[in-house]
Write a protein that holds these residues in place. Structure first.
Motif, PDB file in Angstrom:
ATOM      1  N   HIS A 125     -13.656 -11.003  -2.363  1.00  0.00           N
ATOM      2  CA  HIS A 125     -12.859  -9.691  -2.256  1.00  0.00           C
ATOM      3  C   HIS A 125     -11.596  -9.925  -3.024  1.00  0.00           C
ATOM      4  CE1 HIS A 125     -10.420 -12.363   0.379  1.00  0.00           C
ATOM      5  NE2 HIS A 125     -11.450 -12.618   0.964  1.00  0.00           N
ATOM      6  N   ASP A 126     -11.125  -8.626  -3.545  1.00  0.00           N
ATOM      7  CA  ASP A 126      -9.864  -8.404  -4.397  1.00  0.00           C
ATOM      8  C   ASP A 126      -8.968  -8.289  -3.291  1.00  0.00           C
ATOM      9  OD1 ASP A 126     -10.744  -8.902  -6.928  1.00  0.00           O
ATOM     10  OD2 ASP A 126     -11.137  -6.766  -7.332  1.00  0.00           O
ATOM     11  N   SER A 127      -9.089  -7.805  -2.234  1.00  0.00           N
ATOM     12  CA  SER A 127      -7.978  -7.755  -1.161  1.00  0.00           C
ATOM     13  C   SER A 127      -8.664  -7.782   0.148  1.00  0.00           C
ATOM     14  CB  SER A 127      -7.441  -6.266  -1.105  1.00  0.00           C
ATOM     15  OG  SER A 127      -6.856  -5.776  -2.526  1.00  0.00           O
ATOM     16  N   ASP A 128      -7.823  -8.467   1.088  1.00  0.00           N
ATOM     17  CA  ASP A 128      -8.451  -8.700   2.213  1.00  0.00           C
ATOM     18  C   ASP A 128      -7.549  -8.050   3.523  1.00  0.00           C
ATOM     19  OD1 ASP A 128      -5.962 -10.300   2.336  1.00  0.00           O
ATOM     20  OD2 ASP A 128      -7.099 -12.212   2.786  1.00  0.00           O
ATOM     21  N   GLY A 129      -6.993  -7.317   3.114  1.00  0.00           N
ATOM     22  CA  GLY A 129      -6.120  -6.386   4.345  1.00  0.00           C
ATOM     23  C   GLY A 129      -5.146  -5.259   3.650  1.00  0.00           C
ATOM     24  N   LEU A 130      -4.940  -4.343   4.645  1.00  0.00           N
ATOM     25  CA  LEU A 130      -3.949  -3.480   4.604  1.00  0.00           C
ATOM     26  C   LEU A 130      -2.698  -3.642   5.459  1.00  0.00           C
ATOM     27  CD1 LEU A 130      -3.076  -0.422   3.661  1.00  0.00           C
ATOM     28  CD2 LEU A 130      -4.215   0.625   5.741  1.00  0.00           C
ATOM     29  N   ALA A 131      -1.535  -3.831   4.493  1.00  0.00           N
ATOM     30  CA  ALA A 131      -0.459  -4.161   5.372  1.00  0.00           C
ATOM     31  C   ALA A 131       0.382  -2.922   5.380  1.00  0.00           C
ATOM     32  CB  ALA A 131       0.305  -5.300   4.678  1.00  0.00           C
ATOM     33  N   MET A 132       0.984  -2.727   6.479  1.00  0.00           N
ATOM     34  CA  MET A 132       1.927  -1.280   6.570  1.00  0.00           C
ATOM     35  C   MET A 132       3.261  -1.850   7.337  1.00  0.00           C
ATOM     36  SD  MET A 132      -1.043   1.287   7.711  1.00  0.00           S
ATOM     37  CE  MET A 132      -1.947   0.033   8.889  1.00  0.00           C
ATOM     38  N   TRP A 133       4.235  -1.092   7.068  1.00  0.00           N
ATOM     39  CA  TRP A 133       5.437  -1.267   7.317  1.00  0.00           C
ATOM     40  C   TRP A 133       5.919   0.233   7.944  1.00  0.00           C
ATOM     41  CZ3 TRP A 133      10.519  -3.173   4.572  1.00  0.00           C
ATOM     42  CH2 TRP A 133      11.800  -3.174   5.452  1.00  0.00           C
ATOM     43  N   THR A 134       5.718   0.633   9.153  1.00  0.00           N
ATOM     44  CA  THR A 134       6.158   2.143   9.543  1.00  0.00           C
ATOM     45  C   THR A 134       7.600   2.330   9.534  1.00  0.00           C
ATOM     46  OG1 THR A 134       6.106   1.596  11.915  1.00  0.00           O
ATOM     47  CG2 THR A 134       3.989   1.673  10.928  1.00  0.00           C
ATOM     48  N   GLY A 135       7.645   3.852   9.469  1.00  0.00           N
ATOM     49  CA  GLY A 135       8.933   4.478   9.594  1.00  0.00           C
ATOM     50  C   GLY A 135       9.542   3.875  10.834  1.00  0.00           C
ATOM     51  N   SER A 136       8.978   3.506  11.873  1.00  0.00           N
ATOM     52  CA  SER A 136       9.583   3.045  13.173  1.00  0.00           C
ATOM     53  C   SER A 136      10.008   1.751  13.154  1.00  0.00           C
ATOM     54  CB  SER A 136       8.778   3.294  14.582  1.00  0.00           C
ATOM     55  OG  SER A 136       7.582   2.606  14.508  1.00  0.00           O
TER      56      SER A 136
ATOM     57  N   PRO B 140       8.109   3.366  -0.667  1.00  0.00           N
ATOM     58  CA  PRO B 140       8.666   4.931  -1.043  1.00  0.00           C
ATOM     59  C   PRO B 140      10.068   4.982  -1.638  1.00  0.00           C
ATOM     60  CG  PRO B 140       7.228   4.644   0.997  1.00  0.00           C
ATOM     61  CD  PRO B 140       7.565   3.296   0.432  1.00  0.00           C
ATOM     62  N   ARG B 141      10.188   5.914  -2.310  1.00  0.00           N
ATOM     63  CA  ARG B 141      11.777   6.257  -2.592  1.00  0.00           C
ATOM     64  C   ARG B 141      12.076   7.449  -2.047  1.00  0.00           C
ATOM     65  NH1 ARG B 141      12.939   2.132  -6.504  1.00  0.00           N
ATOM     66  NH2 ARG B 141      15.176   2.173  -5.703  1.00  0.00           N
ATOM     67  N   GLY B 142      13.027   7.539  -1.229  1.00  0.00           N
ATOM     68  CA  GLY B 142      13.542   8.801  -0.535  1.00  0.00           C
ATOM     69  C   GLY B 142      12.711   9.014   0.725  1.00  0.00           C
ATOM     70  N   ASP B 143      12.616  10.155   1.305  1.00  0.00           N
ATOM     71  CA  ASP B 143      12.051  10.408   2.512  1.00  0.00           C
ATOM     72  C   ASP B 143      10.629  11.015   2.278  1.00  0.00           C
ATOM     73  OD1 ASP B 143      11.209  10.932   5.027  1.00  0.00           O
ATOM     74  OD2 ASP B 143      12.967  12.443   5.483  1.00  0.00           O
ATOM     75  N   TRP B 144       9.558  10.440   2.450  1.00  0.00           N
ATOM     76  CA  TRP B 144       8.114  10.862   2.404  1.00  0.00           C
ATOM     77  C   TRP B 144       7.818  12.086   3.476  1.00  0.00           C
ATOM     78  CZ3 TRP B 144       4.089   7.151  -0.081  1.00  0.00           C
ATOM     79  CH2 TRP B 144       4.513   6.776  -1.315  1.00  0.00           C
ATOM     80  N   GLY B 145       8.741  12.012   4.523  1.00  0.00           N
ATOM     81  CA  GLY B 145       8.321  13.020   5.534  1.00  0.00           C
ATOM     82  C   GLY B 145       7.059  12.476   6.360  1.00  0.00           C
ATOM     83  N   ARG B 146       6.313  13.500   6.931  1.00  0.00           N
ATOM     84  CA  ARG B 146       5.406  13.207   7.958  1.00  0.00           C
ATOM     85  C   ARG B 146       3.860  13.074   6.921  1.00  0.00           C
ATOM     86  NH1 ARG B 146       6.002  12.690  13.020  1.00  0.00           N
ATOM     87  NH2 ARG B 146       4.147  12.792  13.344  1.00  0.00           N
ATOM     88  N   GLY B 147       2.854  12.197   7.445  1.00  0.00           N
ATOM     89  CA  GLY B 147       1.799  12.185   7.083  1.00  0.00           C
ATOM     90  C   GLY B 147       0.999  11.047   7.703  1.00  0.00           C
ATOM     91  N   VAL B 148       0.056  10.818   6.712  1.00  0.00           N
ATOM     92  CA  VAL B 148      -0.957   9.381   7.097  1.00  0.00           C
ATOM     93  C   VAL B 148      -0.998   8.404   6.002  1.00  0.00           C
ATOM     94  CG1 VAL B 148      -1.924  10.808   8.963  1.00  0.00           C
ATOM     95  CG2 VAL B 148      -2.865  10.628   6.567  1.00  0.00           C
ATOM     96  N   VAL B 149      -0.965   7.214   6.214  1.00  0.00           N
ATOM     97  CA  VAL B 149      -1.576   6.195   5.437  1.00  0.00           C
ATOM     98  C   VAL B 149      -3.149   6.299   5.737  1.00  0.00           C
ATOM     99  CG1 VAL B 149      -1.642   3.953   4.677  1.00  0.00           C
ATOM    100  CG2 VAL B 149       0.513   4.931   5.367  1.00  0.00           C
ATOM    101  N   GLN B 150      -3.839   6.520   4.741  1.00  0.00           N
ATOM    102  CA  GLN B 150      -5.228   6.745   4.862  1.00  0.00           C
ATOM    103  C   GLN B 150      -6.089   5.555   4.279  1.00  0.00           C
ATOM    104  OE1 GLN B 150      -7.443  10.448   3.869  1.00  0.00           O
ATOM    105  NE2 GLN B 150      -7.006  10.594   5.977  1.00  0.00           N
ATOM    106  N   LEU B 151      -6.921   5.041   4.993  1.00  0.00           N
ATOM    107  CA  LEU B 151      -7.894   3.683   4.425  1.00  0.00           C
ATOM    108  C   LEU B 151      -8.974   4.061   4.423  1.00  0.00           C
ATOM    109  CD1 LEU B 151      -8.154   0.901   3.716  1.00  0.00           C
ATOM    110  CD2 LEU B 151      -8.451   0.318   6.222  1.00  0.00           C
ATOM    111  N   ILE B 152      -9.855   4.191   3.158  1.00  0.00           N
ATOM    112  CA  ILE B 152     -11.326   4.474   2.911  1.00  0.00           C
ATOM    113  C   ILE B 152     -11.932   3.169   2.765  1.00  0.00           C
ATOM    114  CG2 ILE B 152     -12.910   5.860   1.632  1.00  0.00           C
ATOM    115  CD1 ILE B 152      -9.298   6.887   1.674  1.00  0.00           C
TER     116      ILE B 152
ATOM    117  N   VAL C 102      -1.162   7.578  11.242  1.00  0.00           N
ATOM    118  CA  VAL C 102       0.059   8.627  11.490  1.00  0.00           C
ATOM    119  C   VAL C 102       1.285   7.932  11.279  1.00  0.00           C
ATOM    120  CG1 VAL C 102       1.214  10.580  12.602  1.00  0.00           C
ATOM    121  CG2 VAL C 102      -1.369  10.338  12.785  1.00  0.00           C
ATOM    122  N   ASP C 103       2.312   8.580  10.434  1.00  0.00           N
ATOM    123  CA  ASP C 103       3.578   7.912  10.271  1.00  0.00           C
ATOM    124  C   ASP C 103       4.635   9.166   9.783  1.00  0.00           C
ATOM    125  OD1 ASP C 103       5.462   5.979  10.176  1.00  0.00           O
ATOM    126  OD2 ASP C 103       4.543   4.932   8.830  1.00  0.00           O
ATOM    127  N   ALA C 104       5.758   8.669   9.673  1.00  0.00           N
ATOM    128  CA  ALA C 104       6.735   9.684   9.267  1.00  0.00           C
ATOM    129  C   ALA C 104       7.833   8.701   8.573  1.00  0.00           C
ATOM    130  CB  ALA C 104       7.549  10.325  10.335  1.00  0.00           C
TER     131      ALA C 104
END
Length: 527
Positions: A292-303, A358-370, A323-325
């Protein structure tokens, strides 16, 4: 996301690296031998206006040199198309730029421009920039249209022969680009945009159709690249500030204009390959322990939560939305750096981690993994991207800014214990009949507060699941005498074949000790 022959694509990038060339210094006019068009006014504001106007017009496909000929420029043939070093842009400058030829995987023409003050001149294509022998299939191509397909950014000549030193940034094919990590390897890719990857039917891949270059003033300054994106559903203007660090850092701004309604507008997308790892592997599918080239998705949420989601090679296309903001960051990471876990000369253990800040406020949305099923390492089958909540239709536009880090690890570690392995096995207890529909999980965490637990303190595993029941839950120190290396063990009983989403972290009293492990278990593929 359509299956993409990423190993052949990567091989072309690397093999052509034995033949790359550069020329020119300072201003564009000093690039020895290069031919330029007339000067025209240029600014980023102009480019953004141009992209908006382009989105309001019917889409026109980029020019293509003779498709029947270009289709024959495969891996071997492309490797023999050597860009002559004396024709490189800014050859004597801080970071020379070389151009790449069209081929099987990148058949469309891309226009190149050199900026000088408030004007820009197009770099006019000439077949003599490349070593096209009389017997080479590309010799049958004429001078029009251009055969430029992309570009590479190199370290200065003082670092070594440009024919032998790998480029540190590459833009080639559709809106794909890469950076070299601090371990000296390329691996996963980024894209300018992704439009509903993983959806039924062919995926649309918009193209960067024109680039404009500003040279770096010195080795500590960035190379500035502007790009015009165009596709049937979207047009956009991009600005890249490319910084050569221990790896590569890219400051990216984008102004995107849909031509029509887009189901899922994927911003800041990352694309990678995951075939198998220690988590799950079919018997005798391959001799290597992991690929594999990558083994995981790392996230640092707005909370502020830190999340690690190990990747899967699922039985069917799977789209997971988180889901995140105001997200603080996400990325596709290669955490396992042990050569013995790969045993492959292509150095999977040195593949970079790519982190979106992210730079600035990206607002609401989702990090999506396919995640898309694959039976080989030649396909890019993983995509991670940000999908904003706002509608995406004709007449609307999206402004986005972010920093993209190509490093060995996430740029802002949390200090918590990190998940370092996910292992599956048959449920139940040794020496007893193994129960049906029961899977055993072993999740390993390392470092952070785990290393400072007082002797005799046992961390608690906090578990939840979308369905099913847990049993035999306990934690223990991994018996390898490594301080702070713990594992949570538990059985999951489920019925049916639908996926199960799980969460786990370790705590001691009210103190969280680790990041949150998320995992999607596919019972159907574990039979």
């Amino acid at each position: 996301m359509a299956a993409f022959d990423r190993r052949s694509f990567l091989q072309i990038l690397l093999a052509a690296g034995t033949a790359r060339a550069i020329g020119g210094s300072g201003s564009a006019a000093a690039a020895t031998g290069l031919k330029f068009g007339p000067a025209e006014p240029f600014s980023y504001d102009w480019l953004k206006t141009h992209a908006r106007e382009l989105a309001a017009r019917p889409y026109e496909t980029p020019p293509r040199p003779e498709p029947a000929i270009v289709a024959k420029i495969d891996y071997d043939a492309h490797g023999k198309l050597r860009y002559r070093k004396e024709f490189s842009l800014y050859r004597e400058g801080a970071y020379p730029i070389s151009f790449q030829h069209v081929g099987t995987f990148f058949p469309k023409t891309v226009r190149m421009h050199a900026i000088d003050g408030g004007t820009a001149r197009e770099v006019l294509y000439d077949p003599t920039y490349f070593t096209v022998g009389e017997g080479h299939v590309a010799a049958a191509l004429g001078q029009e249209p251009s055969a430029f397909a992309g570009f590479w950014v190199h370290d200065p000549l003082s670092k070594g022969d440009l024919d032998k030193v790998e480029p540190w940034a590459t833009f080639l094919g559709a809106s794909y680009f890469r950076g070299v990590g601090e371990l000296g390897q390329v691996g996963l890719s980024a894209r300018g945009i992704a439009l509903a990857p993983g959806a039924p039917g062919p995926e649309e891949f918009p193209d960067f159709v024109s680039y404009w270059f500003e040279p770096a003033a010195d080795a500590d300054a960035p190379v500035t690249v502007y790009a015009l994106l165009s596709g049937p559903s979207v047009a956009g203007a991009y600005r890249f500030l490319l910084h050569r660090t221990a790896g590569v850092v890219m400051d990216i701004e984008a102004s995107v204009h849909p031509r029509r309604t887009i189901e899922r507008l994927g911003l800041a997308p990352l694309t990678s390959m995951y075939w198998f790892s220690e988590t799950a592997k079919s018997t005798m599918v391959d001799w290597r322990p992991e690929v594999h080239d990558s083994d995981g998705l790392a996230m640092w949420t707005g909370s502020g939560e830190r999340i690690w989601r190990p990747l899967n090679n699922p039985p069917q296309v799977t789209i997971s939305s988180f889901v995140d903001a105001g997200p603080r960051g996400f990325g596709l990471s290669q955490r396992d750096r042990n050569f013995d876990h790969y045993l492959d000369g292509v150095k999977y253990e040195k593949r970079p981690t790519a982190w979106i800040e992210p730079r600035g406020d990206w607002g609401r949305g989702v990090v999506q993994l396919i995640e898309i099923p694959t039976d080989d390492e030649i396909h890019d089958n993983i995509c991670a991207m940000w999908v904003p909540d706002a509608p995406h239709g004709a007449g609307q536009h999206v402004e986005l800014a972010y920093r993209l880090h190509w490093l060995a690890d996430e740029p802002y570690p949390s200090g918590l214990g990190r998940c370092v392995a996910t292992r599956l096995g048959n449920g139940g207890q040794p020496g007893q009949p193994r129960p049906q529909n029961v899977r055993k999980f072993m999740v390993e965490f390392l470092g952070g507060p785990l290393a400072d637990l007082p002797f005799g303190t046992l961390p608690e595993a906090v578990l939840t699941a979308s369905r099913g029941a847990f049993s035999y839950v306990f934690t223990e120190a991994v018996p390898n005498d490594v301080p702070g290396h713990w594992r949570a063990q538990f059985d999951l009983t489920t019925d049916g074949s639908q996926p199960v989403d799980m969460r786990c972290y370790l705590r001691s009293g009210d103190t969280v000790l680790t990041e949150t492990w998320l995992y999607q278990y596919h019972p159907a593929s574990a039979k």
